[in-house]
Structures are given as C-alpha cells and as structure tokens.
Scaffold this motif. Structure first.
Motif, short mmCIF file in Angstrom:
data_model
loop_
_atom_site.label_atom_id
_atom_site.label_comp_id
_atom_site.label_asym_id
_atom_site.label_seq_id
_atom_site.Cartn_x
_atom_site.Cartn_y
_atom_site.Cartn_z
N UNK A 14 53.68 26.61 31.51
CA UNK A 14 53.42 26.30 32.00
C UNK A 14 54.05 27.09 33.30
N UNK A 15 54.30 28.18 33.43
CA UNK A 15 55.00 28.60 33.60
C UNK A 15 53.69 29.79 34.41
N UNK A 16 53.39 30.67 33.23
CA UNK A 16 51.99 31.50 33.09
C UNK A 16 51.09 31.87 34.12
N UNK A 17 50.01 29.38 33.58
CA UNK A 17 49.11 29.20 34.04
C UNK A 17 48.85 29.15 35.15
N UNK A 18 50.20 29.08 35.65
CA UNK A 18 49.92 28.80 37.51
C UNK A 18 50.13 30.12 38.32
N UNK A 19 50.99 31.09 37.44
CA UNK A 19 50.18 32.53 38.15
C UNK A 19 49.32 33.74 38.13
N UNK A 20 48.59 32.71 36.82
CA UNK A 20 47.75 33.84 36.37
C UNK A 20 46.14 32.46 37.15
N UNK A 21 46.31 31.68 37.37
CA UNK A 21 45.58 31.12 38.58
C UNK A 21 45.72 31.80 39.90
N UNK A 22 46.78 32.41 40.46
CA UNK A 22 46.93 32.81 41.23
C UNK A 22 46.68 34.24 41.79
N UNK A 23 46.82 35.46 40.63
CA UNK A 23 46.56 36.10 40.09
C UNK A 23 45.26 36.13 40.59
N UNK A 24 44.36 35.79 39.08
CA UNK A 24 43.26 35.06 39.93
C UNK A 24 42.23 35.29 41.19
N UNK A 25 42.98 34.05 41.47
CA UNK A 25 42.30 33.60 43.33
C UNK A 25 43.19 34.66 44.29
N UNK A 26 43.72 35.84 43.87
CA UNK A 26 43.90 37.24 44.74
C UNK A 26 43.00 37.48 44.26
N UNK A 27 42.52 38.09 43.49
CA UNK A 27 42.01 39.06 42.76
C UNK A 27 40.34 38.57 43.16
N UNK A 28 40.17 37.40 43.56
CA UNK A 28 38.28 36.74 43.67
C UNK A 28 39.06 37.16 45.12
N UNK A 29 39.87 37.39 46.17
CA UNK A 29 39.60 36.99 47.36
C UNK A 29 39.19 38.02 47.78
N UNK A 30 40.72 39.52 47.59
CA UNK A 30 39.88 40.99 47.44
C UNK A 30 38.76 40.63 47.12
#
Length: 81
Positions: A7-23
C-alpha cells in the motif's frame, strides 16, 4: 507486513510513472512543435514562390495576348498584292 509495503509503494510507483510519462510527452511535444515550425516555414516559402510564379505567369500571358492582338491587327492591315 506485505500489505503495508504494497500500500505504500504502489502509489509512489504510480506517481513516478506519471512523472516519467509527463516528461516523455513533454519532450515529444517539444520535438513535434519544432518540426511543425519547420514545416510552416517551408510551407510559407513554397507559397511565396508560388505567388511569384503566378505573377510572372500572368505577365507572360498578358504579353502573349498583346502580341497575338498586334499580330492579328497587322495581318488585317496588310494590303493584298
């Protein structure tokens, strides 16, 4: 324990993926904007040449028409032998 890490790492990984996709999309957008600007300049250049050729063609057509009219007038004015 496993559920807590999950429950801690999944939201962080999703956020990281969104940032990478945005860049990545930002870079692709920048590249496409650059190519679009180059194509717009090329299109403007082609239109400018086309306009110039159209003007020259109009002048030549006008000259040709006047030569034809002068030729027709001259042939009507000739006296028979």
């Amino acid at each position: 324990m496993y559920n807590q890490l999950f429950s801690r790492w999944i939201p962080l990984l999703c956020l990281l993926l969104v940032v990478v996709a945005g860049v990545s999309l930002g870079q692709k957008n920048s590249h496409l904007v650059h190519k679009n600007n180059a194509l717009v300049l090329q299109n403007d250049s082609i239109l400018s040449v086309n306009l110039q050729l159209s003007k020259e063609l109009s002048k030549l057509q006008s000259t040709l028409d006047s030569v034809r009219m002068n030729s027709a007038s001259a042939s009507r004015l000739r006296l028979p032998d």
